[in-house]
Design a protein around this motif. Structure first.
Motif, short mmCIF file in Angstrom:
data_model
loop_
_atom_site.label_atom_id
_atom_site.label_comp_id
_atom_site.label_asym_id
_atom_site.label_seq_id
_atom_site.Cartn_x
_atom_site.Cartn_y
_atom_site.Cartn_z
N ASP A 239 11.67 81.80 -56.76
CA ASP A 239 10.21 81.26 -57.44
C ASP A 239 10.22 79.55 -58.21
N TYR B 14 1.29 90.62 -60.25
CA TYR B 14 1.71 90.48 -59.59
C TYR B 14 2.13 91.53 -58.57
N ARG B 15 3.23 92.28 -59.98
CA ARG B 15 3.72 93.00 -60.16
C ARG B 15 2.74 94.30 -59.62
N ARG C 23 -2.06 84.17 -54.39
CA ARG C 23 -2.22 83.65 -55.66
C ARG C 23 -3.58 83.52 -55.90
N ARG D 144 3.93 81.89 -64.73
CA ARG D 144 5.11 80.52 -64.14
C ARG D 144 4.24 79.18 -63.91
N ASP D 145 3.61 79.24 -63.22
CA ASP D 145 2.15 78.53 -63.53
C ASP D 145 0.91 78.33 -64.19
N ALA E 271 4.36 86.37 -54.66
CA ALA E 271 4.03 86.02 -55.60
C ALA E 271 4.44 84.28 -55.23
N LYS F 125 9.85 85.31 -72.52
CA LYS F 125 8.39 84.71 -72.47
C LYS F 125 8.08 86.12 -72.89
N ARG G 277 16.00 84.98 -57.70
CA ARG G 277 14.45 84.96 -57.59
C ARG G 277 14.08 83.78 -58.41
N THR H 251 12.18 84.35 -65.52
CA THR H 251 12.22 86.36 -65.33
C THR H 251 13.61 86.40 -66.13
N SER I 94 0.56 87.47 -66.70
CA SER I 94 0.14 87.50 -65.46
C SER I 94 0.98 87.94 -64.08
N ARG J 219 9.07 77.74 -54.62
CA ARG J 219 7.90 77.99 -52.99
C ARG J 219 6.90 76.78 -53.27
N SER K 132 7.36 91.47 -55.81
CA SER K 132 6.99 90.40 -56.58
C SER K 132 7.13 89.27 -56.43
N SER K 133 7.75 89.22 -56.58
CA SER K 133 8.58 87.75 -56.37
C SER K 133 8.74 86.97 -54.50
O1 DC Z 1 6.90 87.21 -65.10
P1 DC Z 1 7.96 88.76 -64.25
O2 DC Z 1 9.45 88.79 -63.80
O3 DC Z 1 6.95 89.79 -64.27
O4 DC Z 1 6.89 88.46 -62.98
C1 DC Z 1 7.16 89.25 -61.62
C2 DC Z 1 6.57 88.41 -60.71
O5 DC Z 1 5.85 87.25 -60.28
C3 DC Z 1 7.87 86.68 -61.04
O6 DC Z 1 8.53 86.82 -59.65
C4 DC Z 1 7.76 85.67 -60.38
C5 DC Z 1 5.71 85.77 -60.25
N1 DC Z 1 4.62 85.00 -60.77
C6 DC Z 1 4.45 84.31 -60.22
O7 DC Z 1 4.97 83.81 -59.49
N2 DC Z 1 3.20 83.22 -61.21
C7 DC Z 1 3.38 83.46 -62.50
N3 DC Z 1 2.27 83.44 -63.42
C8 DC Z 1 3.62 84.91 -63.10
C9 DC Z 1 4.59 85.53 -62.11
#
Ligand code: DC
Length: 233
Positions: A193, A52-53, A118, A139-140, A112, A30, A189, A26, A48, A196, A108-109
């Motif tokens: 992240d 999740y948000r 997911r 993230r993925d 997620a 990016k 966070r 976070t 993405s 997990r 959201s974390s």
């Molecule tokens: O990138 P972000 O901070 O907006 O993402 C919010 C939450 O979503 C963050 O805690 C991790 C999760 N996330 C995820 O697990 N996989 C993704 N592809 C994108 C975000």
């Protein structure tokens, strides 16, 4: 999940759809780098994290417990959301700023980390894979959703740099913020992240690493575009 990229090809049609994935923690920059790279190349953009948000916001508003995996997955599968440029709508309401608030970020974390949530979002993410190309931020993206991407980038930045950026973003949007609390939240966070079991935050083995602590956004964008040109050559 084995043939997700085949699905991507199906959505994009018979022709190869170029995909650039930009993953990272976070506030690593990016989101902005991904937006600018997409704009420069005329590609679609998948944020993405916004999905999740949105699930978290819908859950919070609907009074759903953040560990109620089945109900949250149902919400995720039927999420009435729409993206228009960088604006995000939930049930027709513009929630672009609301989903960036810290409480929604923290929630959201948590959502997620739930495998069923997911899984429920995979199909929706693959639908973004369309001609003339896609920049996918998350993230993925490079490890799970688009494992055969043409270019994978993993952006990092020191926790100090990231807390400073998040502070500025929040203040600019009119939210109040405390930098020490932000730093603590970022560290929590990051830990959640990356630790997990389901699709943890980690660079794909073939990702290029880019530390943006001392880079401007423009420098980050330039580097990604150079790598992309080299990957296509
Ligand atoms: O990138 P972000 O901070 O907006 O993402 C919010 C939450 O979503 C963050 O805690 C991790 C999760 N996330 C995820 O697990 N996989 C993704 N592809 C994108 C975000």
């Amino acid at each position: 999940m084995a043939n997700v990229f085949e699905n991507c090809l199906n959505y994009g049609g018979a022709l190869h759809v170029p995909v650039i994935t930009i993953d990272g923690p976070t506030a690593s920059g990016k989101g902005t780098v991904a937006q600018r790279v997409a704009r420069h190349l005329g590609f679609h953009l998948l944020d993405s994290g916004a999905l999740y948000r949105l699930v978290a916001l819908a859950g919070l508003r609907g009074g759903v417990a953040l560990d109620d995996e089945a109900s949250l997955a149902k919400l995720a599968a039927a999420l009435p959301c729409r993206f228009s440029g960088t604006a995000v709508f939930l049930d027709g309401e513009d929630v672009s700023d609301t989903i960036r608030a810290e409480d929604v970020g923290k929630a959201s974390s948590r959502v997620a980390a739930l495998p069923a949530v997911r899984e429920a979002l995979v199909e929706r993410q693959l639908r973004f894979c369309q001609q003339p190309g896609l920049v996918a931020d998350g993230r993925d993206m490079g490890t799970v959703i688009f494992p055969d991407a043409d270019l994978k980038v993993f952006l990092t930045a020191s926790v100090e740099a990231r807390a400073g950026r998040r502070y500025k973003q929040l203040i600019d949007k009119g939210f109040s913020a405390n930098i020490l609390d932000l730093r603590k939240d970022l560290e929590e966070r990051d830990a959640r992240d990356s630790q997990r079991a389901a699709a943890p935050l980690k660079p794909a083995p073939d990702a290029y690493l880019l530390d943006t602590s001392d880079l401007t956004i423009e420098e980050g964008v330039k580097q990604v575009l150079e790598w992309y040109r080299a990957a296509k050559a």
